[in-house]
Design a protein around this motif. Structure first.
Motif, PDB file in Angstrom:
ATOM      1  N   ILE A 151       0.851  -1.102   0.045  1.00 15.06           N
ATOM      2  CA  ILE A 151       0.083  -0.163   0.039  1.00 15.06           C
ATOM      3  C   ILE A 151       0.925   1.494   0.083  1.00 15.06           C
ATOM      4  CG2 ILE A 151      -1.674   1.320   1.354  1.00 15.06           C
ATOM      5  CD1 ILE A 151      -2.901  -1.281   2.132  1.00 15.06           C
ATOM      6  N   LYS A 152       1.980   1.348   0.639  1.00 10.57           N
ATOM      7  CA  LYS A 152       2.703   2.534   0.810  1.00 10.57           C
ATOM      8  C   LYS A 152       3.170   3.081  -0.310  1.00 10.57           C
ATOM      9  CE  LYS A 152       5.859   3.784   4.522  1.00 10.57           C
ATOM     10  NZ  LYS A 152       4.694   4.177   5.308  1.00 10.57           N
ATOM     11  N   PRO A 153       3.702   2.337  -1.353  1.00 15.07           N
ATOM     12  CA  PRO A 153       4.003   3.130  -2.860  1.00 15.07           C
ATOM     13  C   PRO A 153       2.690   3.793  -3.513  1.00 15.07           C
ATOM     14  CG  PRO A 153       4.835   0.754  -2.482  1.00 15.07           C
ATOM     15  CD  PRO A 153       3.924   1.035  -1.528  1.00 15.07           C
ATOM     16  N   LEU A 154       1.644   3.142  -3.042  1.00 17.09           N
ATOM     17  CA  LEU A 154       0.491   3.644  -3.778  1.00 17.09           C
ATOM     18  C   LEU A 154      -0.064   5.007  -3.139  1.00 17.09           C
ATOM     19  CD1 LEU A 154      -1.677   0.236  -4.131  1.00 17.09           C
ATOM     20  CD2 LEU A 154      -0.516   1.876  -5.774  1.00 17.09           C
ATOM     21  N   GLU A 155       0.026   5.082  -1.709  1.00 19.14           N
ATOM     22  CA  GLU A 155      -0.383   6.218  -0.990  1.00 19.14           C
ATOM     23  C   GLU A 155       0.515   7.298  -1.298  1.00 19.14           C
ATOM     24  OE1 GLU A 155      -1.864   4.352   3.111  1.00 19.14           O
ATOM     25  OE2 GLU A 155       0.213   4.699   2.997  1.00 19.14           O
ATOM     26  N   ASN A 156       2.034   7.058  -1.757  1.00 23.83           N
ATOM     27  CA  ASN A 156       2.850   8.047  -1.997  1.00 23.83           C
ATOM     28  C   ASN A 156       2.672   8.697  -3.376  1.00 23.83           C
ATOM     29  OD1 ASN A 156       3.937   7.905   0.358  1.00 23.83           O
ATOM     30  ND2 ASN A 156       5.572   6.430  -0.080  1.00 23.83           N
ATOM     31  N   ASP A 157       1.911   7.955  -4.335  1.00 26.96           N
ATOM     32  CA  ASP A 157       1.833   8.226  -5.638  1.00 26.96           C
ATOM     33  C   ASP A 157       0.539   9.390  -5.559  1.00 26.96           C
ATOM     34  OD1 ASP A 157       0.648   7.859  -8.602  1.00 26.96           O
ATOM     35  OD2 ASP A 157       2.868   7.283  -8.599  1.00 26.96           O
ATOM     36  N   LYS A 158       0.754  10.471  -6.310  1.00 25.68           N
ATOM     37  CA  LYS A 158      -0.275  11.301  -6.376  1.00 25.68           C
ATOM     38  C   LYS A 158      -1.422  11.020  -7.326  1.00 25.68           C
ATOM     39  CE  LYS A 158       2.019  15.438  -4.426  1.00 25.68           C
ATOM     40  NZ  LYS A 158       3.347  15.656  -4.366  1.00 25.68           N
ATOM     41  N   GLU A 159      -1.041  10.686  -8.472  1.00 28.19           N
ATOM     42  CA  GLU A 159      -1.784  10.400  -9.594  1.00 28.19           C
ATOM     43  C   GLU A 159      -2.835   9.045  -9.055  1.00 28.19           C
ATOM     44  OE1 GLU A 159      -1.726   9.106 -14.280  1.00 28.19           O
ATOM     45  OE2 GLU A 159       0.001  10.018 -13.388  1.00 28.19           O
ATOM     46  N   LEU A 160      -2.202   8.079  -8.527  1.00 31.23           N
ATOM     47  CA  LEU A 160      -3.049   6.991  -8.264  1.00 31.23           C
ATOM     48  C   LEU A 160      -3.760   7.082  -6.812  1.00 31.23           C
ATOM     49  CD1 LEU A 160      -0.818   3.907  -8.978  1.00 31.23           C
ATOM     50  CD2 LEU A 160      -2.800   4.363 -10.062  1.00 31.23           C
ATOM     51  N   SER A 161      -3.334   7.769  -6.034  1.00 29.60           N
ATOM     52  CA  SER A 161      -3.957   8.332  -4.601  1.00 29.60           C
ATOM     53  C   SER A 161      -5.286   8.929  -5.074  1.00 29.60           C
ATOM     54  CB  SER A 161      -3.154   8.903  -3.785  1.00 29.60           C
ATOM     55  OG  SER A 161      -2.996  10.158  -4.267  1.00 29.60           O
ATOM     56  N   ASN A 162      -5.510   9.618  -5.925  1.00 29.28           N
ATOM     57  CA  ASN A 162      -6.770  10.483  -6.381  1.00 29.28           C
ATOM     58  C   ASN A 162      -7.711   9.440  -6.692  1.00 29.28           C
ATOM     59  OD1 ASN A 162      -5.468  12.625  -5.934  1.00 29.28           O
ATOM     60  ND2 ASN A 162      -5.311  13.011  -7.906  1.00 29.28           N
TER      61      ASN A 162
END
Length: 155
Positions: free
Chosen positions: A132-143
């Motif tokens: 989950i951590k890399p996803l939380e740090n990615d602005k495009e995907l976190s939206n």
């Protein structure tokens, strides 16, 4: 997920089906006949002709890419198929997480919000693989994703 690898056939099966099953193969160490020893190698390729395996490719924990003839390998200690988020080789981990994030972004663009069953299955596999951590740090995907208590909801 941490499955022992028992031979070059297992190496080949895991590497050729990476997209379907996720994960990578990492060993504790690999020692060559020359005496060189590498910690936390991640295996990237196995070449064979007919039924004879002749070379194996791997990336060391220092980021060195090597292709070695199987006769030059002395020992491979504890090869295991594991999730990308679980590997010790930080150099390869960052490369693989970046690749999988880029692929997940392309999946989102191709699916265009329809959230079809094949898309959901592949997205779930990628998310389980990298964590989950890399996803939380990615602005495009976190939206696109909703995070709550280490649970992800797509759309």
């Amino acid at each position: 997920m941490s499955y022992s690898i028992n031979g070059f056939h297992d190496f080949y099966t895991v590497l050729s089906n990476e997209r379907k099953i996720g994960g990578v193969i990492e060993a504790e160490t690999i020692k060559l006949r020359s005496g060189e020893e590498f910690n936390s190698p991640v295996f990237t390729n196995v070449d064979y002709s007919g039924s004879v395996f002749y070379s194996i490719g791997f990336i060391t924990d220092k980021g060195v890419r090597m292709i070695v003839h199987v006769n030059d390998i002395s020992t491979i200690i504890s090869p295991v198929h594991k999730k990308v988020s679980m590997i010790k080789n930080e150099h390869y981990k960052s490369i693989k997480i970046h690749e999988k994030l880029m692929y997940l972004k392309r999946l989102y663009k191709a699916d265009q919000g329809a959230f079809t069953k094949p898309f959901l299955e592949e997205a779930k596999l990628i998310i389980e693989d990298i964590g989950i951590k890399p996803l939380e740090n990615d602005k495009e995907l976190s939206n696109e994703l909703l995070f709550k208590d280490n649970v992800i909801k797509i759309a």
